[in-house]
Structure formats: C-alpha cells, structure tokens
Design a protein around this motif. Structure first.
Motif, PDB file in Angstrom:
ATOM      1  N   ASN A 296       0.826  -1.212   0.000  1.00  0.00           N
ATOM      2  CA  ASN A 296       0.000   0.000   0.000  1.00  0.00           C
ATOM      3  C   ASN A 296       0.857   1.257   0.000  1.00  0.00           C
ATOM      4  O   ASN A 296       0.530   2.249  -0.666  1.00  0.00           O
ATOM      5  N   THR A 297       1.948   1.201   0.761  1.00  0.00           N
ATOM      6  CA  THR A 297       2.865   2.345   0.814  1.00  0.00           C
ATOM      7  C   THR A 297       3.479   2.599  -0.556  1.00  0.00           C
ATOM      8  O   THR A 297       3.568   3.739  -1.013  1.00  0.00           O
ATOM      9  N   ARG A 298       3.873   1.526  -1.198  1.00  0.00           N
ATOM     10  CA  ARG A 298       4.466   1.656  -2.530  1.00  0.00           C
ATOM     11  C   ARG A 298       3.455   2.233  -3.520  1.00  0.00           C
ATOM     12  O   ARG A 298       3.790   3.122  -4.324  1.00  0.00           O
ATOM     13  N   ARG A 299       2.208   1.742  -3.456  1.00  0.00           N
ATOM     14  CA  ARG A 299       1.171   2.248  -4.350  1.00  0.00           C
ATOM     15  C   ARG A 299       0.931   3.740  -4.128  1.00  0.00           C
ATOM     16  O   ARG A 299       0.733   4.493  -5.086  1.00  0.00           O
ATOM     17  N   LYS A 300       0.953   4.153  -2.863  1.00  0.00           N
ATOM     18  CA  LYS A 300       0.741   5.574  -2.558  1.00  0.00           C
ATOM     19  C   LYS A 300       1.880   6.435  -3.103  1.00  0.00           C
ATOM     20  O   LYS A 300       1.648   7.515  -3.661  1.00  0.00           O
ATOM     21  N   LEU A 301       3.111   5.965  -2.961  1.00  0.00           N
ATOM     22  CA  LEU A 301       4.247   6.713  -3.481  1.00  0.00           C
ATOM     23  C   LEU A 301       4.174   6.832  -5.001  1.00  0.00           C
ATOM     24  O   LEU A 301       4.471   7.889  -5.573  1.00  0.00           O
ATOM     25  N   ILE A 302       3.774   5.737  -5.650  1.00  0.00           N
ATOM     26  CA  ILE A 302       3.610   5.767  -7.106  1.00  0.00           C
ATOM     27  C   ILE A 302       2.523   6.762  -7.499  1.00  0.00           C
ATOM     28  O   ILE A 302       2.691   7.565  -8.417  1.00  0.00           O
ATOM     29  N   GLN A 303       1.405   6.712  -6.788  1.00  0.00           N
ATOM     30  CA  GLN A 303       0.298   7.618  -7.084  1.00  0.00           C
ATOM     31  C   GLN A 303       0.698   9.075  -6.878  1.00  0.00           C
ATOM     32  O   GLN A 303       0.308   9.956  -7.660  1.00  0.00           O
ATOM     33  N   ASP A 304       1.481   9.333  -5.829  1.00  0.00           N
ATOM     34  CA  ASP A 304       1.945  10.707  -5.573  1.00  0.00           C
ATOM     35  C   ASP A 304       2.762  11.237  -6.750  1.00  0.00           C
ATOM     36  O   ASP A 304       2.628  12.409  -7.133  1.00  0.00           O
TER      37      ASP A 304
END
Length: 275
Positions: free
Chosen positions: A189-197
């Motif tokens: 989830n953290t990785r997905r959020k960083l990608i989305q940012d």
C-alpha cells in the motif's frame, strides 16, 4: 518555438546530414539559421560549405555563416551569445566498433556551459525524418514544469505520435516509509501511494497545458533517474529524450553533472536539454 537556431559544424562526413536535419527543424519552427565553424576560413572550405548548403536546399541568402578561430567551446558559445541563439544543435560521435554513442570533450563542455537549449543528434541523416517517440524527464525538480511545457509544445509542432513522461519513486522515501516492520499489504500500500503521488505530480503539471493531439503516457520507475531514463529510452526505442538543466535552480544542481554523465556516456537517442 525557437527564433534563432545555431548549428556547430565541422567538415566531417556528417556535415551534410547535420545540415539536412537542422534545415528540417528550422523550417518546422520558422527559425533563423546560423552556421558556426571554428577554424581558419579558406576559399576552399567556403566553396565546399556553399556547395553543401545548395545541395541540402538551404536558402544561402537567409543563412548566416560565422567563421571564428580559437578554442571551439568558447568560440561557439560566444557566437551563440552574440547572435542570441535560443537553440544550439551539435552532433555526437560514434565509438568505433561499439554500438554506443558518446560525446567528446567539446560536446560535453558545450552541454554544460551553453546558456541556450541544446540538441544533440547522434545519427543525423541526409533524408531527415521527424521524431516520433519522445521520452521526457518528469523527475521532481524545479525546472520540470518548464521542461514538460516546452516538451509538449515541441512534440505538437513535430506531430509526435507517442510521448512518455518518466518519473521516479524516490528510493530513500520508499525505504523510510517501509522501514518499520509492517505486513506485506502495508508495504504494498505504501508503494502504491508513493507511485500515485508521483503520477499526481505530473498530472498537476499537465492539467494547465495544451495537450491537443498528443498521446501522453506517465511512467513511474524506481532507481537513479538518469540511469532509468537511458534504460527506458532503449526499451521504448525512443528517438528523442528531453530533460532540463537544473543549474541555477536549487542545491540539486550539484548532483546534476553526475546524473547527466550517466546519460552522456552512452546516449540512447537524440538528446534535447532545455535550459
């Protein structure tokens, strides 16, 4: 887009191809053209250059020829400043026996010191063709909004079919965010959020720009941005990479020469650096 285009020429086997490629761009942008040669002016060389200009179809009456003697880098930059050129075009050299390209010391110094944007052509052709696959550096830097804006305008004029904007997840941010002992789902989830940012960062820049006629793809990678740009250009078979010169913006420009070296040491395609 570019009012005055300067081409640094030497009497090498690629001179006709470089002039042909530059002629295409000058006509595309409606620019004035300045040809710069560093070396002694002789009747023989002047005649040879005029013959090439006529052969490539340049209007010799509307092409300014500048001959200077001295240190090539200094003289070329001096001519660009005097003529108020906003784009300098140079050729790259091909390493003998190896299918990679590199810039000699003159080319590297021009790229670092030029105050105007600079286009490096690694494989100029007499039958010049438009750029069709373009990769743009979207890594978070102060100059990035300007780079993306200029890149889109260039691509629209050039009628580019595919534009890829490459951004990166900052590895240090990912490591810090996942340093605690969390579950696999939490790390994911953290990785997905960083990608989305990073996607949102590019989207925020794009939302106020004219994207008419362009097919834009935002790609997120993880790693050293310059290395990833080279890898992506090779995989995508790009014919133009566009990035910006951070010099004069923030402390990050201290790192830029090292990152730029990763690109210049093995050019994956033609390179446009926005100043």
């Amino acid at each position: 887009m570019y009012k005055k285009v300067a081409l640094a020429i030497a009497f090498s086997p690629t001179i006709e191809a470089l002039i042909s490629e530059t002629k295409r761009l000058v006509e595309l942008f409606g620019s004035e053209l300045i040809l710069i040669h560093i070396g002694k002016k002789t009747d023989e060389l002047e005649t040879q250059l005029e013959e090439i200009i006529i052969k490539t179809g340049l209007d010799i009456l509307n092409t300014k020829l500048i001959w200077k003697e001295g240190k090539p880098v200094h003289m070329i930059l001096e001519a660009c400043a005097e003529e108020k050129a906003d784009l300098l075009i140079i050729g790259a050299l091909k390493r003998e026996g190896i299918l990679t390209y590199y810039l000699g010391s003159v080319g590297r110094k021009l790229i670092r010191k030029s105050k105007c944007s600079i286009l490096t052509l690694i494989d100029p052709r007499v039958e010049a063709e438009r750029f069709s696959k373009v990769v743009v550096n979207g890594t978070q830097m102060e100059i990035t909004p300007k780079v993306i804006s200029k890149a889109l305008k260039f691509c629209q004029i050039e009628n580019v079919s595919q534009v890829h904007i490459l951004n990166e997840i900052k590895l240090y941010a990912f490591r810090m965010a996942t340093a605690s002992k969390g579950s696999e789902d939490e790390v994911s989830n953290t990785r997905r959020k960083l990608i989305q940012d990073e996607i949102v960062y590019v989207q925020d820049i794009l939302k106020d720009l004219d994207k008419t006629g362009l097919k834009i793809n935002i790609k997120i990678t993880a790693g050293k941005w310059a290395v990833e740009l080279v890898r992506y250009c090779e995989a995508f078979k790009a014919d133009l990479l566009i990035l910006g010169d951070e010099r004069g913006y923030t402390f990050i420009d201290r790192l830029f020469p090292h990152d730029l070296e990763d690109v210049l040491s093995e050019l994956p395609c033609n390179l446009l650096i926005i100043k």
